[in-house]
Structures are given as C-alpha cells and as structure tokens.
Design an enzyme around this catalytic site. Structure first.
Site, PDB file in Angstrom:
ATOM      1  N   GLU A  18      -2.703   5.036  13.172  1.00  0.00           N
ATOM      2  CA  GLU A  18      -1.902   6.633  12.457  1.00  0.00           C
ATOM      3  C   GLU A  18      -2.694   8.015  12.913  1.00  0.00           C
ATOM      4  OE1 GLU A  18      -3.909   6.996   8.232  1.00  0.00           O
ATOM      5  OE2 GLU A  18      -2.445   8.540   7.477  1.00  0.00           O
TER       6      GLU A  18
ATOM      7  N   HIS B 181      -9.026   2.102  -1.754  1.00  0.00           N
ATOM      8  CA  HIS B 181      -8.116   1.772  -1.546  1.00  0.00           C
ATOM      9  C   HIS B 181      -7.209   1.287  -2.813  1.00  0.00           C
ATOM     10  CE1 HIS B 181      -3.561   0.650   0.023  1.00  0.00           C
ATOM     11  NE2 HIS B 181      -4.106   0.886   1.126  1.00  0.00           N
TER      12      HIS B 181
ATOM     13  N   PHE C 299       1.279  -3.165   4.516  1.00  0.00           N
ATOM     14  CA  PHE C 299       1.903  -3.985   5.327  1.00  0.00           C
ATOM     15  C   PHE C 299       3.010  -4.190   4.853  1.00  0.00           C
ATOM     16  CE2 PHE C 299      -3.102  -7.007   5.099  1.00  0.00           C
ATOM     17  CZ  PHE C 299      -2.964  -6.350   5.572  1.00  0.00           C
TER      18      PHE C 299
ATOM     19  N   CYS D 260       0.674  -1.216   0.261  1.00  0.00           N
ATOM     20  CA  CYS D 260       0.170   0.307   0.465  1.00  0.00           C
ATOM     21  C   CYS D 260       1.001   1.250  -0.068  1.00  0.00           C
ATOM     22  CB  CYS D 260      -1.045  -0.144   1.172  1.00  0.00           C
ATOM     23  SG  CYS D 260      -1.942  -1.857   1.156  1.00  0.00           S
TER      24      CYS D 260
END
Lengths: 89, 403
Positions: free
Chosen positions: B306, B332, B391, B163
């Site tokens: 976050e 995403h 990840f 990501c």
C-alpha cells in the site's frame, strides 16, 4: 523421535508442496530453492503440524523473527525434532 | 444521467463505541479498543485478542421474536441504520420508498449462527436446529431487514468482496443514485465474525497478531479482527439541498479494480489503478487530497504494498500527505471495515481532525509515509480517499469531498 525418523516425512511434505519427486529434496536446500512461496510455507507448516501432532510457532508477517528455523530443509527437520520432543514428553 | 451524491446520515456500532459520537471521540483520543476476546472456547484458540463490541446485550436492543431472526451482524446493521436515518431525517414514505434501496457489504454474514448450529449438530449430536437458521445466517439478511424495517422498495442486495465489501457496496450505491436508479440508498457494511470458528479459520493463515495491531510500524505482527457495522444514508445532492438536509460529505467518486494475480497477496498495480481511478472519477487532482484512510491491516504484505502504491500515485506529494490506518483502534472489521473507516474520513472533512495510526513505535523503511502516529492531528482537509484492498485482489477506493 530422532531427526532420522522425522526426515522422510518432512521431505515428502515439502516435495508435495514443491510438486517435485521426493528424491530431489535434500537437507541443504532452502524453501526458496524448492520454489515454495510464502503461502506454500504456511501450507507446509500446517501439514507438518498435522503429521507430527505438534504446534509450530510461526507468523507469516515476520518469518525471520519466528523461533521456528525454516532457513533450510535440514533446519526444519531439526526444529521439528526438537518441538516433537518438547511437546510429547 | 449523472447526479451528485451526498451523505446525509451516518451510524455505527463497533468496539470503539455504540454510535458515531463515541467512535469519533475514541478516534480523536487515539484509543485502541483491542483487548482479550470473550467468546466460547477461547481457550482452544491461539489468537485470543480482538476488537469486540463490549457490554452488548442483544435482549436490551431487540425482542425475543426479533432475535430468533437476527444474527449479531444483522443486529449491528439495524442499530447503525437507526442512527444514520435519525440524523438524515429523510422521508422514506409513499413514492420515495419506491426510489430507495439498500446495498450492504458483508463477508461472513451470519457466521455466528452457522458456528452455533454446526456445533449443535456436530459436537452436541443434535438432530434438529431452529427453523429460522437459514434466514438468520444468509448474507443478504441484514440488507433485507433494513429494507423491511424502513419499507424501502427499490433495489436491495449484498456485496461480498471480503475486506473491501463495504467500499464496493458504498461505491455501488452511489452509482445507483448517480444513474438515476434510486434517490436514496442505505449503504455500508456489517460483520460479526468473532466466534470460535471464525477466528480459528483466520488463525490458519498465520497473519494474525497475538499482541496488537501496529500498522506501518517496523515491529508490526499482523492483523487483529474487529466487528461492527457502519451505515450511511446516500442521497441525490439536489434532493438533499432542496429539503435543507445537513450534508456530511460528498461522495465524489469511486473506482474498483482487480489485481487478477493472487488470491491473497496484494499487487501494487491494482491498488494504484484504484486510487488513480477514484481521483479521476471524482474530478480531483492529487493536490486536492489532504488525507488517505489507508487499508493498513498491519500485515507485512499489505502495508508495504500500500505504501508503495501511494508513493507511485502521489509521487513527491506523498511525503506531505497524512495517511492513517484506524484498524489499530477498531480492528479489521472485514466486510464492515470500509464503512467504519469512512467515519474517519467524514471527521477529517467536517471537523478537520485526522485520526491517528495508534500502537505505532518505529519507522519501517518500506513504509516511510506520514502515518500520523499515535496522536490525532488538526488539519484542514477538503478531499480525501478511503482505501480497501481485499483478498481475491479486489480493490475499491472511495473519494470524498467536504460539503
């Protein structure tokens, strides 16, 4: 399938995930007691789905909101018995 | 050698629109492009929503001969690159071509091609596949096609950090220009994972929502996948100035860190170090930052971590700082997501419009920041950050300044 028929396989799946002897798993324990973390839960649910040919409703983002009760080993045994009855009539 | 790096062209195709103006108009309007998935065997999926590029007909964009070599993700990259280069107007002929390259991010590469061909041999029992399956599915195919299309003969390669792929790619491309290894770089990312096997694999993690993506909202139910590409022209500042190019923004800094802890669970410290590092690299103070484009996946694990990391880095300043996740609009987009999200940063810097976090309903006590809920906001922004936390615990944060 009755809970008594389901219990040994659930205990075996959780014991493998927790890396402990199956004799040490009891219905009263929680998954946290067994040292199974959130990814361990996801893996155990996959193993349960495969073992009993059922679909388990579970979202790792909101485990508490799930209709699948994972509050204890015994709760999982009861929930799997119910799902198996629903999905294999 | 350290040179300033600027963005002189931007291009995209994603579920919000087939170019930058359509995408930014959608972001301003707070439109979510998440909807029912229209893919083969969708009835065998439990997750049936995504932010898919709608109405896309590859034969309208490419010839039959091209399509035999171009997976959907590479097609997206070519479409976005054309828009970016048209805007930039940079010359890439002669000597300039030797000093120009491509660094792209992708995670799945030609996953759709893999899916189709595994199906052919395993499910349909075929014993033969098309001769170009390998060059079509490879993760460096999109970067290779960009270098071939535009004759770019400098350094080209693909970065894969799940990501965060696009942010790592863009950061790396900027370093090449800074260090004098190239004068112009095409960079960004492309992804097209919305195929049966791609979604089925994600289902397994149990982090996907089957209603919609609601980042930072107490009622969030997980992530929703998107697809598309975002491509940018990075150029040495002096060169861009000398040729009178319009500068969209300055890519002022980047930092990359590793959590070195867990393959899927993010760490606050890793995210913090990446944000602090990007500020330091760009020579920016926390006070300068007027917007953060968050990673904001809409999973419990990401959003809480976050927000905590932003709180640590910005302290009391965090409360007045607009932060949004545009993933609730374009999904995403995995290896392309950072590139598509960079468009929101450019919009903030150039147009003074901060894209909203749409689908938001109620506060989460663990995400008590100003997440710009549901409606875009007019704010003057002179510098911003764009977060990506992957990840594998691989993080990359970009810092941008207004031109």
């Amino acid at each position: 399938m009755t809970p008594d028929m389901i219990r040994p396989r659930i205990h075996a799946i959780l014991a493998e995930q927790a890396m402990i002897p199956v004799e040490e798993v009891t219905d009263r324990q929680s998954l946290a007691d067994l040292g199974i973390d959130s990814m361990g839960v996801v893996e155990a649910i996959f193993a349960i789905e495969e073992a009993f040919d059922i679909a388990v409703p579970f979202n790792a983002n909101e485990p508490q909101a799930s209709t699948f009760d994972i509050s204890s080993v015994g709760a999982i045994v009861a929930a799997v018995a119910e799902l198996h009855t629903q999905q294999h009539q | 050698m350290t040179r300033r790096v600027v963005i002189t062209g931007a291009g995209t195709i994603n579920a919000m629109g087939a170019d930058v103006p359509a995408t930014l108009a959608g972001m301003r309007a707070g439109r979510s492009a998440i909807g029912p998935l229209d893919i083969r065997d969708v009835d065998r999926l439990t997750i049936r929503i995504g932010a898919q590029v709608q109405g896309y007909v590859e034969t309208e964009r490419f010839s039959r001969q091209q399509i035999t070599l171009l997976d959907r993700y590479a097609q997206f990259a070519l479409i976005a690159a054309r828009e970016a280069l048209d805007q930039s107007g940079v010359s890439l002929s002669g000597e300039a071509a030797l000093r120009a390259g491509v660094i792209l991010g992708t995670s799945g590469g030609g996953l759709g091609t893999q899916d189709d061909n595994y199906r052919a041999v395993y499910e349909d029992g075929k014993n033969r596949v098309h001769p170009f399956v390998v060059p079509k599915l490879m993760n460096n195919a999109a970067a290779a096609h960009l270098s071939m299309e535009y004759g770019l003969q400098g350094p080209s390669f693909t970065v894969a950090t799940a990501c965060a792929s696009s942010n790592h790619a863009i950061g790396q491309a900027a370093q090449f220009i800074r260090a004098g290894l190239a004068d112009v770089m095409l960079t960004g990312g492309a992804e097209a994972m919305l195929c049966f096997g791609g979604v089925k694999a994600w289902e397994g993690l149990r982090v996907m929502s089957n209603d919609t993506c609601r980042p930072f909202c107490a009622t969030r139910s997980g992530m929703v996948q998107g697809e598309g590409a975002g491509i940018f022209v990075l150029e040495a500042y002096d060169q861009a100035r000398a040729r009178g190019a319009e500068i969209l923004a300055e890519l002022a800094g980047c930092a990359m860190t590793s959590d070195a802890s867990d393959i899927v669970m993010p760490s606050r410290e890793g995210a913090e170090r990446a944000m602090r590092g990007a500020l330091r690299d760009a020579g920016l103070d926390r006070l300068d930052i007027g917007y953060i484009n968050a990673h904001g996946t809409g999973t419990a694990a990401n959003d809480r971590t976050e927000c905590a990391a932003i709180g640590q880095v910005f302290g009391p300043l965090a409360n007045g700082l607009p932060i949004s996740s545009t993933k609730a609009m374009h999904g995403h987009c995995i290896g392309a997501t950072g590139a598509i999200e960079l468009l929101a940063c450019i919009m903030a810097l150039r147009d003074g419009v901060v894209a909203p976090t749409v689908n938001w309903r109620e506060s989460d006590p663990e995400c008590m920041l100003d997440v710009v809920p549901n409606e875009a906001r007019d704010v003057t922004v002179t510098a911003c950050l764009s977060n990506a936390f992957a990840f594998g615990g691989m993080n990359a944060v970009l810092a941008l300044k207004a031109a």
